[in-house]
Design a protein around this motif. Structure first.
Motif, PDB file in Angstrom:
ATOM      1  N   TRP A  82      43.109  36.294  32.834  1.00  0.00           N
ATOM      2  CA  TRP A  82      42.180  35.228  33.195  1.00  0.00           C
ATOM      3  C   TRP A  82      42.906  33.960  33.625  1.00  0.00           C
ATOM      4  O   TRP A  82      42.525  33.318  34.603  1.00  0.00           O
ATOM      5  N   THR A  83      43.972  33.574  32.908  1.00  0.00           N
ATOM      6  CA  THR A  83      44.699  32.367  33.290  1.00  0.00           C
ATOM      7  C   THR A  83      45.463  32.602  34.595  1.00  0.00           C
ATOM      8  O   THR A  83      45.572  31.692  35.421  1.00  0.00           O
ATOM      9  N   LYS A  84      45.961  33.815  34.806  1.00  0.00           N
ATOM     10  CA  LYS A  84      46.627  34.133  36.076  1.00  0.00           C
ATOM     11  C   LYS A  84      45.622  34.085  37.224  1.00  0.00           C
ATOM     12  O   LYS A  84      45.928  33.567  38.307  1.00  0.00           O
ATOM     13  N   ASN A  85      44.420  34.617  37.009  1.00  0.00           N
ATOM     14  CA  ASN A  85      43.372  34.541  38.035  1.00  0.00           C
ATOM     15  C   ASN A  85      43.148  33.093  38.452  1.00  0.00           C
ATOM     16  O   ASN A  85      43.035  32.783  39.642  1.00  0.00           O
ATOM     17  N   TYR A  86      43.067  32.202  37.474  1.00  0.00           N
ATOM     18  CA  TYR A  86      42.853  30.785  37.769  1.00  0.00           C
ATOM     19  C   TYR A  86      44.036  30.207  38.539  1.00  0.00           C
ATOM     20  O   TYR A  86      43.851  29.535  39.554  1.00  0.00           O
ATOM     21  N   ARG A  87      45.256  30.472  38.066  1.00  0.00           N
ATOM     22  CA  ARG A  87      46.445  29.936  38.728  1.00  0.00           C
ATOM     23  C   ARG A  87      46.558  30.454  40.163  1.00  0.00           C
ATOM     24  O   ARG A  87      46.918  29.712  41.075  1.00  0.00           O
ATOM     25  N   ASP A  88      46.239  31.732  40.374  1.00  0.00           N
ATOM     26  CA  ASP A  88      46.309  32.315  41.719  1.00  0.00           C
ATOM     27  C   ASP A  88      45.315  31.646  42.670  1.00  0.00           C
ATOM     28  O   ASP A  88      45.598  31.479  43.848  1.00  0.00           O
ATOM     29  N   LYS A  89      44.132  31.296  42.171  1.00  0.00           N
ATOM     30  CA  LYS A  89      43.103  30.686  43.012  1.00  0.00           C
ATOM     31  C   LYS A  89      43.257  29.174  43.137  1.00  0.00           C
ATOM     32  O   LYS A  89      42.606  28.559  43.976  1.00  0.00           O
ATOM     33  N   ASN A  90      44.095  28.582  42.274  1.00  0.00           N
ATOM     34  CA  ASN A  90      44.262  27.130  42.258  1.00  0.00           C
ATOM     35  C   ASN A  90      45.737  26.743  42.167  1.00  0.00           C
ATOM     36  O   ASN A  90      46.151  26.075  41.216  1.00  0.00           O
TER      37      ASN A  90
END
Length: 115
Positions: free
Chosen positions: A19-27
């Motif tokens: 979940w935190t990687k998903n956020y970092r990848d999109k932002n």
């Protein structure tokens, strides 16, 4: 529905990583998280003469356009426990912000999977 202090649930490290990687990848380049000291967290949890059941966290943008988090205590009726005036708080009631953003204040461990 009334809050009972048991809202939320633990998640696995694997889920937190994804979940935190998903956020970092999109932002990319965005603030990844904030640190808040335990003294203020404890103060929030003790608010309202013991009626506080947990903490509500709001997403916010400050006057300079920076991403922020605003934390407030909430009671069993899902009501925020707020200061009685527009100042920084009074008595045992506070609203918390000014957490330490990551970056720049990120985990020192370069292998930390969440940071």
């Amino acid at each position: 529905m009334a809050f009972n202090g048991k809202e939320g649930k633990p998640i696995t490290l694997g889920m937190a990583k994804r979940w935190t990687k998903n956020y970092r990848d999109k932002n990319p380049g965005a603030v990844k998280g904030f640190f808040f000291g335990r003294d203020y967290i404890k103060q929030l949890l003790l608010e309202g003469d013991g009626t506080c059941k947990g903490i509500r966290i709001y997403f916010a943008i400050d006057d300079d356009g920076n991403q922020r988090l605003v934390l407030t205590g909430a009671d069993e009726k899902q009501n925020n426990i707020l200061p009685k005036d527009e100042g920084k708080g009074g008595g045992d009631r506070v609203i918390i912000d000014d957490g330490s953003p990551c970056p720049p204040d990120c985990p020192e461990d370069p292998n930390d999977p969440l940071g």
